[in-house]
Design an enzyme around this catalytic site. Structure first.
Site, PDB file in Angstrom:
ATOM      1  N   ILE A 131       2.126  18.716  12.513  1.00 50.14           N
ATOM      2  CA  ILE A 131       1.978  18.269  11.121  1.00 50.14           C
ATOM      3  C   ILE A 131       0.737  17.397  10.963  1.00 50.14           C
ATOM      4  O   ILE A 131      -0.095  17.628  10.073  1.00 50.14           O
ATOM      5  CB  ILE A 131       3.263  17.539  10.658  1.00 50.14           C
ATOM      6  CG1 ILE A 131       4.334  18.609  10.428  1.00 50.14           C
ATOM      7  CG2 ILE A 131       3.011  16.709   9.393  1.00 50.14           C
ATOM      8  CD1 ILE A 131       5.520  18.197   9.641  1.00 50.14           C
ATOM      9  N   ASP A 137      -0.525   4.718  23.402  1.00 52.82           N
ATOM     10  CA  ASP A 137       0.907   4.673  23.095  1.00 52.82           C
ATOM     11  C   ASP A 137       1.067   3.704  21.929  1.00 52.82           C
ATOM     12  O   ASP A 137       0.732   2.519  22.061  1.00 52.82           O
ATOM     13  CB  ASP A 137       1.695   4.188  24.328  1.00 52.82           C
ATOM     14  CG  ASP A 137       3.199   4.339  24.137  1.00 52.82           C
ATOM     15  OD1 ASP A 137       3.683   4.167  22.999  1.00 52.82           O
ATOM     16  OD2 ASP A 137       3.900   4.621  25.135  1.00 52.82           O
ATOM     17  N   LYS A 175      -1.253  -2.745  11.697  1.00 58.59           N
ATOM     18  CA  LYS A 175      -1.714  -4.057  12.197  1.00 58.59           C
ATOM     19  C   LYS A 175      -3.137  -3.929  12.764  1.00 58.59           C
ATOM     20  O   LYS A 175      -4.023  -4.723  12.451  1.00 58.59           O
ATOM     21  CB  LYS A 175      -0.725  -4.542  13.267  1.00 58.59           C
ATOM     22  CG  LYS A 175      -1.029  -5.806  13.967  1.00 58.59           C
ATOM     23  CD  LYS A 175      -1.089  -6.998  13.039  1.00 58.59           C
ATOM     24  CE  LYS A 175       0.221  -7.634  12.676  1.00 58.59           C
ATOM     25  NZ  LYS A 175       0.009  -8.835  11.800  1.00 58.59           N
ATOM     26  N   SER A 221       7.338   9.927   7.090  1.00 60.32           N
ATOM     27  CA  SER A 221       8.743   9.558   7.074  1.00 60.32           C
ATOM     28  C   SER A 221       9.602  10.819   7.204  1.00 60.32           C
ATOM     29  O   SER A 221       9.191  11.790   7.841  1.00 60.32           O
ATOM     30  CB  SER A 221       9.037   8.776   5.781  1.00 60.32           C
ATOM     31  OG  SER A 221      10.361   8.312   5.783  1.00 60.32           O
ATOM     32  N   LYS A 261      13.270   5.811  10.388  1.00 62.82           N
ATOM     33  CA  LYS A 261      12.532   6.241   9.197  1.00 62.82           C
ATOM     34  C   LYS A 261      12.929   5.423   7.962  1.00 62.82           C
ATOM     35  O   LYS A 261      12.101   5.200   7.074  1.00 62.82           O
ATOM     36  CB  LYS A 261      12.741   7.729   8.935  1.00 62.82           C
ATOM     37  CG  LYS A 261      12.211   8.634  10.059  1.00 62.82           C
ATOM     38  CD  LYS A 261      10.691   8.555  10.240  1.00 62.82           C
ATOM     39  CE  LYS A 261      10.179   9.649  11.166  1.00 62.82           C
ATOM     40  NZ  LYS A 261       8.749   9.569  11.458  1.00 62.82           N
ATOM     41  N   ILE A 264       9.717  22.289   7.917  1.00 65.47           N
ATOM     42  CA  ILE A 264       8.381  22.889   7.886  1.00 65.47           C
ATOM     43  C   ILE A 264       8.288  23.904   9.023  1.00 65.47           C
ATOM     44  O   ILE A 264       8.497  23.547  10.197  1.00 65.47           O
ATOM     45  CB  ILE A 264       7.280  21.809   8.029  1.00 65.47           C
ATOM     46  CG1 ILE A 264       7.475  20.675   6.996  1.00 65.47           C
ATOM     47  CG2 ILE A 264       5.887  22.442   7.904  1.00 65.47           C
ATOM     48  CD1 ILE A 264       7.388  21.085   5.542  1.00 65.47           C
TER      49      ILE A 264
END
Ligand code: COA
Length: 290
Positions: free
Chosen positions: A34, A82, A142, A159, A177, A206
């Site tokens: 995606i 990561d 951040k 999400s 989520k 999807i």
């Protein structure tokens, strides 16, 4: 697996070909199905990009392929990142600014998932998914915040719709989520005065994605018939929603969740026809895995 985009997308899509000229996108999980197509759409429409992933070769190979989509495009793949480690993202931000000069768009897409009922989900397994999906999204923003402030940029969290109702075998992801949606809402309010927008995209089923491979209910063969729009989604459906939310057409849109699922969640859990039988057998184990 996967259906990637090419120049035909630019010819057929609703967007101006150079709508993102001069912009730089920063995408975690950008080599996954995606997020890769989200990146491809932004690059085809003029942006340069950096994609991050844990697997170095997969990430670098994907970046090289995406870069070929548009003459003059620059796409950098950074592996061994990561998202649970904020410092590894901060280093990638430094590389991005050094090589491409700025960050305008951030997609927090890195995710971890598998099917497991509560009884077989250890504390560490729950923590792993929450750390990748939720803490990883926080860490991504951040690390990028200072650059987003300079560019008055935009954030897109990837999400899901799993937490709109109780979906068995997905307590870990649903909890993560739900947190991502809450994070996005709060940041929309905190960042609005700085001109930074933040939204979520919630893909449904999807086709040809890692998610569908990992998460299709066992024995499910006709999910497309359950979708009110009578088809599975395509990665291009996600790409189009992504382009819209980063485009000037969405300049007054922040703090929203864009569901892209053909209204599938409105008709109930995809696990519905297996319920409750499948839970009764899972719950027969008397000892819950710690
Ligand atoms: N069912 C139950 N528990 C599982 C599991 C499964 N299918 N797969 C992994 N786990 C557990 C492990 O057993 C471990 O728990 P333990 O220490 O109590 O045994 C815990 O999850 C962490 O596993 P580990 O492999 O060490 O974590 P990781 O950080 O390397 O991997 C995952 C993270 C588990 C999310 C892994 O699935 C992953 O890397 N996914 C990335 C790709 C992905 O999921 N994409 C999503 C597309 S929708």
């Amino acid at each position: 697996m996967g259906n990637t985009l090419d120049q035909k997308y630019v010819e057929a899509c609703a967007w101006k070909p150079d709508i993102f000229k001069g912009k730089v996108a920063f995408i975690t999980g950008g080599a996954g199905t995606i997020c890769r197509v989200q990146t491809e759409a932004l690059v085809l429409l003029g942006a340069d990009a950096v994609i991050l992933g844990r697997n170095q070769k997969k990430t670098e190979d994907a970046a090289a392929e995406i870069q070929k989509l548009r003459p003059g495009a620059r796409v950098i793949g950074i592996g061994n990142v990561d998202v649970r480690e904020v410092q590894s993202i901060a280093k990638a931000v430094e590389v991005t600014v050094k090589e491409l000069g700025r960050i305008d768009f951030v997609i927090a897409g890195a995710a971890g998932n598998f099917l497991s009922d509560f009884n077989h989900l250890s504390s560490n397994a729950f923590k792993s998914v929450v750390s990748i999906d939720l803490l990883g999204s926080f860490n991504t923003v951040k690390a990028c915040f200072n650059e987003l402030k300079k560019s008055k940029g935009a954030i897109l969290f990837v999400s899901a719709t799993l937490h709109y109702y109780g979906v068995p075998f997905q307590s870990h992801v649903g909890a993560a989520k739900a947190g991502v949606d809450a994070l996005s809402n709060a940041l929309a309010v905190e960042f609005g005065p700085s001109g930074i927008r933040t939204n979520c995209i919630a893909p449904g089923a999807i086709a040809n994605t890692e998610g569908m491979e990992r998460l299709s209910p066992p024995g499910e063969t006709s999910l497309d018939k359950r979708v009110p729009l009578q088809r599975l989604g395509t990665t291009q459906d996600i790409a189009d929603a992504t382009v819209f939310l980063f485009s000037p057409a969405a300049s007054y849109i922040t703090g929203t969740v864009q569901v892209v699922d053909g209204a599938l969640w409105q008709v109930g859990s995809p696990m519905g026809n297996l319920y409750p039988g499948v839970m009764i057998s899972q719950n027969e184990d008397n000892v819950s895995k710690l």
